[in-house]
Design a protein around this motif. Structure first.
Motif, short mmCIF file in Angstrom:
data_model
loop_
_atom_site.label_atom_id
_atom_site.label_comp_id
_atom_site.label_asym_id
_atom_site.label_seq_id
_atom_site.Cartn_x
_atom_site.Cartn_y
_atom_site.Cartn_z
N TYR A 163 -66.35 -27.69 -35.93
CA TYR A 163 -67.33 -28.35 -36.97
C TYR A 163 -66.74 -28.67 -38.11
CZ TYR A 163 -70.88 -25.53 -34.25
OH TYR A 163 -71.74 -25.28 -33.48
N ARG A 164 -67.14 -29.69 -38.80
CA ARG A 164 -66.47 -30.32 -40.03
C ARG A 164 -67.24 -30.76 -40.89
NH1 ARG A 164 -62.77 -35.51 -39.30
NH2 ARG A 164 -64.08 -36.47 -40.86
N CYS A 165 -66.71 -30.61 -42.57
CA CYS A 165 -67.51 -31.26 -43.29
C CYS A 165 -66.50 -31.78 -44.48
CB CYS A 165 -68.63 -30.24 -43.98
SG CYS A 165 -68.16 -28.95 -44.81
N ASP A 166 -66.73 -33.02 -45.10
CA ASP A 166 -65.89 -33.38 -46.08
C ASP A 166 -66.87 -33.50 -47.30
OD1 ASP A 166 -63.79 -33.66 -44.10
OD2 ASP A 166 -64.43 -35.99 -43.71
N LEU A 167 -66.10 -32.86 -48.43
CA LEU A 167 -66.76 -33.03 -49.76
C LEU A 167 -65.78 -33.33 -50.79
CD1 LEU A 167 -68.90 -29.63 -49.58
CD2 LEU A 167 -69.58 -32.25 -49.64
N PRO A 168 -66.16 -33.87 -51.95
CA PRO A 168 -65.16 -34.12 -53.02
C PRO A 168 -64.64 -32.85 -53.60
CG PRO A 168 -67.42 -35.41 -53.48
CD PRO A 168 -67.36 -34.47 -52.25
N LEU A 169 -63.57 -32.76 -54.15
CA LEU A 169 -63.13 -31.66 -54.74
C LEU A 169 -63.95 -30.79 -55.89
CD1 LEU A 169 -60.56 -29.54 -55.10
CD2 LEU A 169 -59.58 -31.29 -56.53
N ASP A 170 -64.71 -31.72 -56.53
CA ASP A 170 -65.32 -31.20 -57.61
C ASP A 170 -66.60 -30.39 -56.95
OD1 ASP A 170 -67.06 -33.33 -56.82
OD2 ASP A 170 -67.12 -34.13 -58.88
N GLU A 171 -66.82 -30.74 -55.57
CA GLU A 171 -67.94 -29.75 -54.89
C GLU A 171 -67.36 -28.58 -54.11
OE1 GLU A 171 -71.11 -31.91 -52.96
OE2 GLU A 171 -70.53 -33.81 -54.21
N ALA A 172 -66.25 -27.89 -54.80
CA ALA A 172 -65.70 -26.94 -54.02
C ALA A 172 -66.49 -25.60 -53.91
CB ALA A 172 -64.34 -26.49 -54.75
N GLY A 173 -67.56 -25.70 -54.97
CA GLY A 173 -68.55 -24.47 -54.76
C GLY A 173 -69.60 -24.63 -53.70
N VAL A 174 -69.79 -25.84 -53.19
CA VAL A 174 -70.54 -26.19 -52.20
C VAL A 174 -70.02 -25.85 -50.98
CG1 VAL A 174 -71.80 -28.06 -51.10
CG2 VAL A 174 -71.99 -27.95 -53.50
N LEU A 175 -68.76 -26.32 -50.74
CA LEU A 175 -67.91 -26.02 -49.64
C LEU A 175 -67.73 -24.23 -49.38
CD1 LEU A 175 -66.50 -26.94 -47.07
CD2 LEU A 175 -64.49 -27.16 -48.48
N ALA A 210 -70.95 -31.75 -35.81
CA ALA A 210 -70.16 -31.42 -34.59
C ALA A 210 -69.55 -32.60 -34.40
CB ALA A 210 -71.30 -30.98 -33.58
N PRO A 211 -68.33 -32.33 -33.52
CA PRO A 211 -67.43 -33.70 -32.95
C PRO A 211 -68.07 -34.97 -32.80
CG PRO A 211 -66.40 -31.41 -32.30
CD PRO A 211 -67.74 -31.17 -32.87
N ALA A 212 -69.39 -34.84 -32.07
CA ALA A 212 -70.03 -35.85 -31.66
C ALA A 212 -70.74 -36.63 -32.90
CB ALA A 212 -71.13 -35.51 -30.55
N ASP A 213 -70.73 -35.99 -33.98
CA ASP A 213 -71.37 -36.65 -35.05
C ASP A 213 -70.34 -37.36 -35.92
OD1 ASP A 213 -73.60 -35.21 -34.56
OD2 ASP A 213 -73.24 -33.41 -36.00
N LEU A 214 -69.17 -37.27 -35.83
CA LEU A 214 -68.20 -37.82 -36.58
C LEU A 214 -67.43 -39.06 -35.74
CD1 LEU A 214 -66.48 -34.34 -37.12
CD2 LEU A 214 -67.68 -35.76 -38.97
N VAL A 215 -67.51 -40.25 -36.76
CA VAL A 215 -66.96 -41.30 -35.92
C VAL A 215 -65.46 -41.48 -35.93
CG1 VAL A 215 -69.04 -42.75 -36.62
CG2 VAL A 215 -66.90 -42.51 -37.92
N ASP A 216 -64.77 -40.58 -36.60
CA ASP A 216 -63.34 -40.50 -36.66
C ASP A 216 -62.72 -39.39 -35.72
OD1 ASP A 216 -64.15 -38.50 -38.27
OD2 ASP A 216 -62.55 -39.07 -39.89
N THR A 217 -63.39 -39.05 -35.00
CA THR A 217 -63.23 -37.76 -34.39
C THR A 217 -62.18 -38.05 -33.23
OG1 THR A 217 -64.80 -36.48 -35.14
CG2 THR A 217 -63.64 -35.52 -33.22
#
Length: 151
Positions: free
Chosen positions: A113-125, A99-106
Motif C-alpha cells: 500500500y502507498r500514500c504520498d504526502l508533502p513533508l509539511d503533512e508529516a503528522g498526517v502520515l 493499493a498497487p492497482a490504484d497507482l498509475v506509476d506502479t
C-alpha cells in the motif's frame, strides 16, 4: 526522542505517533525510516548462506525532496506479504492508503500500500501509519524503529 534503532517500549500509540512524526520531519533527502515488528530471520540455506528475513508487519517512509512516500506492507490479495482480511483492506483504503492497482506509476509486482504526502503533512502520515499498524494487529510495545544503513 530515541536513537535510530530504538527498541524502547512505547506506552501507547500516541507515543509511537509522536516519535514517528518527529522522525519523519527529521528525515534527510533520500533517507528512510521503518517502523514495525522486529525482523526475524528464516532458516539458514546452507553452511555459508545467510538466512532470508521473514516477512513482517511494518510501515516505512522515504523522503524525496519535499515529498514523503509512505508504504504499508501489502496484502497477499495483491502479492504482498501480509494476510489482511477484506474488511481490514477496506479500512486501510478508507484511511487513504492506495493499493498497487490504484497507482498509475506502479511497476508490475509492486506489493505494498502507498500514500504520498508533502513533508509539511508529516503528522498526517504518522497518524496514517500508526493506524495501519493497529489494523495489522500490532501493539505499541511490539514495534521498533529501523533506519536502514545506520547502526
Amino acid at each position: 526522542m530515541s536513537d535510530p534503532g530504538s527498541t524502547a517500549p512505547y506506552d501507547g500509540w500516541d507515543d509511537v505517533r509522536t516519535e514517528l512524526e518527529y522522525r519523519l520531519r527529521g528525515l534527510a533527502d533520500g533517507d528512510v525510516v521503518v517502523l514495525g515488528e522486529p525482523q526475524q530471520q528464516g532458516p539458514r540455506r546452507g553452511l555459508l548462506r545467510r538466512s532470508k528475513p521473514l516477512p513482517g508487519r511494518y510501515v516505512q517512509a522515504l523522503r524525496t525532496g519535499d515529498l514523503l512516500s509512505g508504504e504499508c506492507v501489502g496484502a497477499r490479495l495483491f502479492g504482498g506479504d501480509a494476510e489482511i482480511a477484506a474488511e481490514d483492506h477496506e479500512r486501510l483504503r478508507a484511511d487513504g492508503w492506495l493499493a498497487p492497482a490504484d497507482l498509475v506509476d506502479t511497476e508490475p509486482g509492486y506489493p505494498n500500500y502507498r500514500c504520498d504526502l508533502p513533508l509539511d503533512e508529516a503528522g498526517v502520515l504518522a497518524r496514517r501509519q500508526v493506524e495501519a499498524l493497529v489494523v495489522l494487529g500490532l501493539e505499541p510495545a511490539d514495534v521498533v524503529f529501523e533506519v536502514p544503513g545506520r547502526g
